[in-house]
Design an enzyme around this catalytic site. Structure first.
Site, PDB file in Angstrom:
ATOM      1  N   ASN A  52       0.845  -1.198   0.000  1.00 27.32           N
ATOM      2  CA  ASN A  52       0.000   0.000   0.000  1.00 27.32           C
ATOM      3  C   ASN A  52       0.882   1.249   0.000  1.00 27.32           C
ATOM      4  OD1 ASN A  52       0.575  -0.952   2.662  1.00 27.32           O
ATOM      5  ND2 ASN A  52      -1.052   0.272   3.546  1.00 27.32           N
ATOM      6  N   GLU A  54       0.435   5.270   0.788  1.00 26.88           N
ATOM      7  CA  GLU A  54      -0.484   6.276   1.331  1.00 26.88           C
ATOM      8  C   GLU A  54      -0.103   7.675   0.877  1.00 26.88           C
ATOM      9  OE1 GLU A  54      -0.622   5.494   5.560  1.00 26.88           O
ATOM     10  OE2 GLU A  54      -1.951   3.763   5.211  1.00 26.88           O
ATOM     11  N   GLU A  65      -3.198  -4.344  -3.005  1.00 32.50           N
ATOM     12  CA  GLU A  65      -3.722  -5.201  -4.077  1.00 32.50           C
ATOM     13  C   GLU A  65      -3.702  -4.478  -5.412  1.00 32.50           C
ATOM     14  OE1 GLU A  65      -4.974  -4.586  -1.122  1.00 32.50           O
ATOM     15  OE2 GLU A  65      -6.042  -6.318  -0.287  1.00 32.50           O
ATOM     16  N   CYS A  99     -10.761  -2.907  -4.240  1.00 26.41           N
ATOM     17  CA  CYS A  99      -9.764  -3.863  -4.751  1.00 26.41           C
ATOM     18  C   CYS A  99     -10.421  -5.142  -5.250  1.00 26.41           C
ATOM     19  CB  CYS A  99      -8.727  -4.174  -3.680  1.00 26.41           C
ATOM     20  SG  CYS A  99      -7.636  -2.760  -3.375  1.00 26.41           S
TER      21      CYS A  99
HETATM   22  N1  THU Z   1      -5.318  -1.317   2.654  1.00 28.74           N
HETATM   23  C1  THU Z   1      -4.790  -2.148   1.698  1.00 28.74           C
HETATM   24  O1  THU Z   1      -3.640  -1.970   1.278  1.00 28.74           O
HETATM   25  N2  THU Z   1      -5.566  -3.152   1.242  1.00 28.74           N
HETATM   26  C2  THU Z   1      -6.853  -3.378   1.616  1.00 28.74           C
HETATM   27  O2  THU Z   1      -7.521  -4.234   1.036  1.00 28.74           O
HETATM   28  C3  THU Z   1      -7.425  -2.610   2.705  1.00 28.74           C
HETATM   29  C4  THU Z   1      -6.654  -1.445   3.185  1.00 28.74           C
HETATM   30  C5  THU Z   1      -4.483  -0.223   3.147  1.00 28.74           C
HETATM   31  C6  THU Z   1      -4.980   1.142   2.777  1.00 28.74           C
HETATM   32  C7  THU Z   1      -4.369   1.986   3.867  1.00 28.74           C
HETATM   33  O3  THU Z   1      -3.070   2.351   3.488  1.00 28.74           O
HETATM   34  C8  THU Z   1      -4.284   1.058   5.069  1.00 28.74           C
HETATM   35  O4  THU Z   1      -4.463  -0.260   4.552  1.00 28.74           O
HETATM   36  C9  THU Z   1      -5.329   1.312   6.129  1.00 28.74           C
HETATM   37  O5  THU Z   1      -6.597   1.329   5.595  1.00 28.74           O
END
Ligand code: THU
Length: 141
Positions: A52, A54, A65, A99
């Site tokens: 992920n 941010e 994902e 996702c």
């Molecule tokens: N996040 C993901 O990477 N995948 C998911 O399916 C759910 C959430 C990340 C987004 C954000 O950076 C952190 O988790 C908290 O929501």
């Protein structure tokens, strides 16, 4: 008609979880502190990981994902067999709704392995997680 997901062999699942774990270590999540890693197994055998990423605006954050899907597509992969997702949560964490749609767009029904860094693991399919997906093929040329 979408072909149903084929289960992964145990060795394949282990390798995909290892790739997702490595991708998680490269996640950029300074705001939530919640690191997520994903890895996609392409039909051609290649594995693509993503973490992920941010944003300071929060809303522009991209989940692990989707990072993995877009990375795989950018590298020319088309057609996928499986996806693994790894988090540090107590329970295995399924992909968010956005996702699930993007995974469906690119992978259709594939094996999904959800794992935690502590070693918990759950295996399911995208069709089970996302039973009535939106599909749109666009206008015919
Ligand atoms: N996040 C993901 O990477 N995948 C998911 O399916 C759910 C959430 C990340 C987004 C954000 O950076 C952190 O988790 C908290 O929501």
């Amino acid at each position: 008609m979408t072909a149903p997901a084929r289960p992964l062999a145990p060795g394949e699942a282990d390798a995909l979880v290892a790739a997702a774990t490595a991708a998680r270590e490269r996640a950029v999540a300074p705001y939530s502190g919640f690191l997520v890693g994903a890895a996609l197994l392409a039909d051609d055998g290649r594995v693509f990981g993503g973490g992920n990423v941010e944003s300071a605006t929060y809303g522009l954050t991209v989940c692990a994902e989707r990072t993995a899907v877009f990375r795989a597509l950018a590298e020319g992969a088309r057609g996928f067999r499986a996806v693994a997702v790894v988090t540090g949560a107590d329970e295995p964490t399924p992909p968010c709704g956005a996702c699930r749609q993007v995974l469906w767009d690119q992978c259709r029904d594939v094996a999904v392995v959800l794992a935690t860094t502590a070693g918990r693991r759950e295996t399911t399919t995208l069709a089970a997680l996302y039973p009535r997906p939106f599909e749109f093929e666009g206008p015919k040329p």
